[in-house]
Scaffold this motif. Structure first.
Motif, PDB file in Angstrom:
ATOM      1  N   ASP A 149      22.944   0.753  -4.013  1.00 14.25           N
ATOM      2  CA  ASP A 149      23.007   0.886  -5.475  1.00 14.25           C
ATOM      3  C   ASP A 149      21.811   0.192  -6.131  1.00 14.25           C
ATOM      4  O   ASP A 149      21.213   0.716  -7.081  1.00 14.25           O
ATOM      5  CB  ASP A 149      24.313   0.289  -6.011  1.00 14.25           C
ATOM      6  N   GLN A 151      18.918  -0.341  -4.745  1.00 20.53           N
ATOM      7  CA  GLN A 151      17.730   0.441  -4.428  1.00 20.53           C
ATOM      8  C   GLN A 151      17.596   1.630  -5.374  1.00 20.53           C
ATOM      9  O   GLN A 151      16.506   1.910  -5.883  1.00 20.53           O
ATOM     10  CB  GLN A 151      17.826   0.935  -2.988  1.00 20.53           C
ATOM     11  N   ALA A 152      18.706   2.305  -5.653  1.00 19.21           N
ATOM     12  CA  ALA A 152      18.674   3.460  -6.560  1.00 19.21           C
ATOM     13  C   ALA A 152      18.253   3.029  -7.965  1.00 19.21           C
ATOM     14  O   ALA A 152      17.468   3.709  -8.633  1.00 19.21           O
ATOM     15  CB  ALA A 152      20.053   4.122  -6.604  1.00 19.21           C
ATOM     16  N   ALA A 153      18.768   1.864  -8.410  1.00 21.36           N
ATOM     17  CA  ALA A 153      18.418   1.351  -9.735  1.00 21.36           C
ATOM     18  C   ALA A 153      16.938   0.983  -9.801  1.00 21.36           C
ATOM     19  O   ALA A 153      16.264   1.232 -10.806  1.00 21.36           O
ATOM     20  CB  ALA A 153      19.282   0.132 -10.071  1.00 21.36           C
ATOM     21  N   GLU A 154      16.408   0.386  -8.724  1.00 21.47           N
ATOM     22  CA  GLU A 154      15.003  -0.009  -8.696  1.00 21.47           C
ATOM     23  C   GLU A 154      14.082   1.213  -8.672  1.00 21.47           C
ATOM     24  O   GLU A 154      13.025   1.198  -9.300  1.00 21.47           O
ATOM     25  CB  GLU A 154      14.735  -0.909  -7.485  1.00 21.47           C
ATOM     26  N   VAL A 155      14.500   2.247  -7.956  1.00 21.71           N
ATOM     27  CA  VAL A 155      13.703   3.480  -7.926  1.00 21.71           C
ATOM     28  C   VAL A 155      13.598   4.066  -9.328  1.00 21.71           C
ATOM     29  O   VAL A 155      12.526   4.504  -9.768  1.00 21.71           O
ATOM     30  CB  VAL A 155      14.322   4.510  -6.960  1.00 21.71           C
ATOM     31  N   LYS A 156      14.713   4.064 -10.057  1.00 24.34           N
ATOM     32  CA  LYS A 156      14.717   4.582 -11.433  1.00 24.34           C
ATOM     33  C   LYS A 156      13.856   3.717 -12.343  1.00 24.34           C
ATOM     34  O   LYS A 156      13.066   4.221 -13.148  1.00 24.34           O
ATOM     35  CB  LYS A 156      16.140   4.639 -11.984  1.00 24.34           C
ATOM     36  N   GLU A 157      13.989   2.393 -12.209  1.00 21.98           N
ATOM     37  CA  GLU A 157      13.199   1.477 -13.038  1.00 21.98           C
ATOM     38  C   GLU A 157      11.717   1.642 -12.746  1.00 21.98           C
ATOM     39  O   GLU A 157      10.884   1.621 -13.657  1.00 21.98           O
ATOM     40  CB  GLU A 157      13.636   0.037 -12.760  1.00 21.98           C
ATOM     41  N   SER A 159      10.242   4.330 -11.725  1.00 20.62           N
ATOM     42  CA  SER A 159       9.834   5.600 -12.332  1.00 20.62           C
ATOM     43  C   SER A 159       9.627   5.447 -13.835  1.00 20.62           C
ATOM     44  O   SER A 159       8.651   5.963 -14.398  1.00 20.62           O
ATOM     45  CB  SER A 159      10.895   6.669 -12.060  1.00 20.62           C
ATOM     46  N   ASP A 160      10.534   4.706 -14.490  1.00 25.35           N
ATOM     47  CA  ASP A 160      10.418   4.484 -15.934  1.00 25.35           C
ATOM     48  C   ASP A 160       9.146   3.698 -16.267  1.00 25.35           C
ATOM     49  O   ASP A 160       8.450   4.001 -17.246  1.00 25.35           O
ATOM     50  CB  ASP A 160      11.644   3.728 -16.458  1.00 25.35           C
ATOM     51  N   ARG A 161       8.857   2.686 -15.458  1.00 22.10           N
ATOM     52  CA  ARG A 161       7.661   1.882 -15.709  1.00 22.10           C
ATOM     53  C   ARG A 161       6.388   2.701 -15.471  1.00 22.10           C
ATOM     54  O   ARG A 161       5.399   2.540 -16.177  1.00 22.10           O
ATOM     55  CB  ARG A 161       7.675   0.643 -14.814  1.00 22.10           C
ATOM     56  N   LYS A 163       6.082   5.886 -15.975  1.00 24.43           N
ATOM     57  CA  LYS A 163       5.937   6.766 -17.137  1.00 24.43           C
ATOM     58  C   LYS A 163       5.325   6.008 -18.317  1.00 24.43           C
ATOM     59  O   LYS A 163       4.485   6.536 -19.037  1.00 24.43           O
ATOM     60  CB  LYS A 163       7.299   7.341 -17.529  1.00 24.43           C
TER      61      LYS A 163
END
Length: 311
Positions: A149, A151-157, A159-161, A163
């Motif tokens: 969980d 890891q999934a949150a860090e991958v999203k973060e 990606s956001d950074r 962008k």
């Protein structure tokens, strides 16, 4: 023409139109705004690098946990089989039957008491092992799920950074184009002499000199681009030493020294560890300065250093 350039820059900075009648900002004012935007962007880049390090660690933990779940499950199955055997034996013989076997098979009271104690200890060990194995498996499963969980949150973060960096870069390049006529400077390879420095520090410094002219690239550690911590980590990697790709992490990974102790190869930190450069002697540093600019050799006093580190 000057009015058109100023108007374009104003639109890039504020997103609004202006008239030529408004006072044109001076070159120094434009440069200050660009420098401020560049520093803010670098802060985001270094937070991006820090998140990449965190994600790498999380992935390693996830792999280790995933590998440990299999053996834990196998141990649980084995312990479960032992418990079934124990339960089946208790059902078939019962306490009285077991007592009778013990009482009939021993010659004296002390022998009978010793046998009963051994049976009790054996069953206690089996039960304790089963309980511990079950708990271990359950805990590892829960830890694996939590790590996945995270890891999934860090991958999203991450990606956001990324962008945000791309959006900030677009604005910055627009500002540079309006002010200087081009979004980036032109880098040129260093052709001067490189100081002869002994040991691993000499290898790191030589690497840095050879990187002069390579363009800044966020999240990169060469060979076609560098950000600030990417350059210093690449330079010391060439010298056989490992540094994390993040300025603040490099600060933690190095030994504190004073300015008077500086030697070529040491690291110089700026802006609360938001920027890092490699010292090359003679009051000079080499750094991947900011977006739109190449790696440069320049004075150590580009801004006030906040610390110095020895690898």
């Amino acid at each position: 023409m000057r009015a058109l350039v100023v108007a374009a820059l104003a639109i890039a900075i504020s997103g609004t139109t202006v008239t030529a009648a408004q006072a044109a900002p001076s070159t120094s004012e434009l440069t200050k705004k660009i420098d401020k935007a560049s520093d803010q962007l670098e802060d985001v880049v270094e937070s991006f690098n820090k998140m990449k390090l965190s994600l790498k660690k999380t992935k390693a933990e996830e792999k280790k946990l995933a590998e440990s779940v299999g053996p834990a499950k196998a141990a649980l199955v084995a312990a479960g089989g032992q418990m079934k055997t124990l339960a089946s034996s208790a059902y078939m013989t019962g306490n009285v039957g077991t007592m009778n076997v013990v009482l009939e098979g021993a010659d004296n009271l002390m022998d009978r008491m010793s046998i009963l104690e051994q049976i009790s200890r054996s069953r206690s060990r089996d039960i304790a092992e089963y309980t511990a194995t079950t708990q271990n498996y359950t805990e590892r499963q829960a830890a694996l799920k939590a790590t996945q969980d995270k890891q999934a949150a860090e991958v999203k973060e991450l990606s956001d950074r990324k962008k945000k960096i791309e959006a900030d870069l677009k604005k910055l390049y627009s500002m540079r184009t309006a002010a200087y006529g081009s979004p980036t400077e032109t880098g040129s390879k260093y052709t001067g002499s490189i100081p002869k420095i002994a040991g691993s520090a000499g290898k790191a410094v030589t690497f840095a000199y050879n990187a002069i002219g390579v363009m800044y690239d966020y999240g990169a550690d060469g060979p076609n681009g560098y950000d600030c911590s990417g350059l210093t980590s690449a330079a010391w990697r060439a010298a056989g030493k490992s540094l994390p790709h993040n300025a603040a992490a490099q600060y933690s990974a190095t030994t504190r020294i004073s300015r008077s102790q500086l030697q070529a190869g040491d690291l110089v930190f700026y802006r609360s560890n938001g920027h890092v450069a490699i010292y090359v002697g003679g009051g000079q540093i080499i750094d991947a300065s900011r977006a739109g600019q190449p790696v440069k050799k320049r004075t150590i006093d580009i801004m006030t250093p906040n610390g110095y580190g020895r690898v």
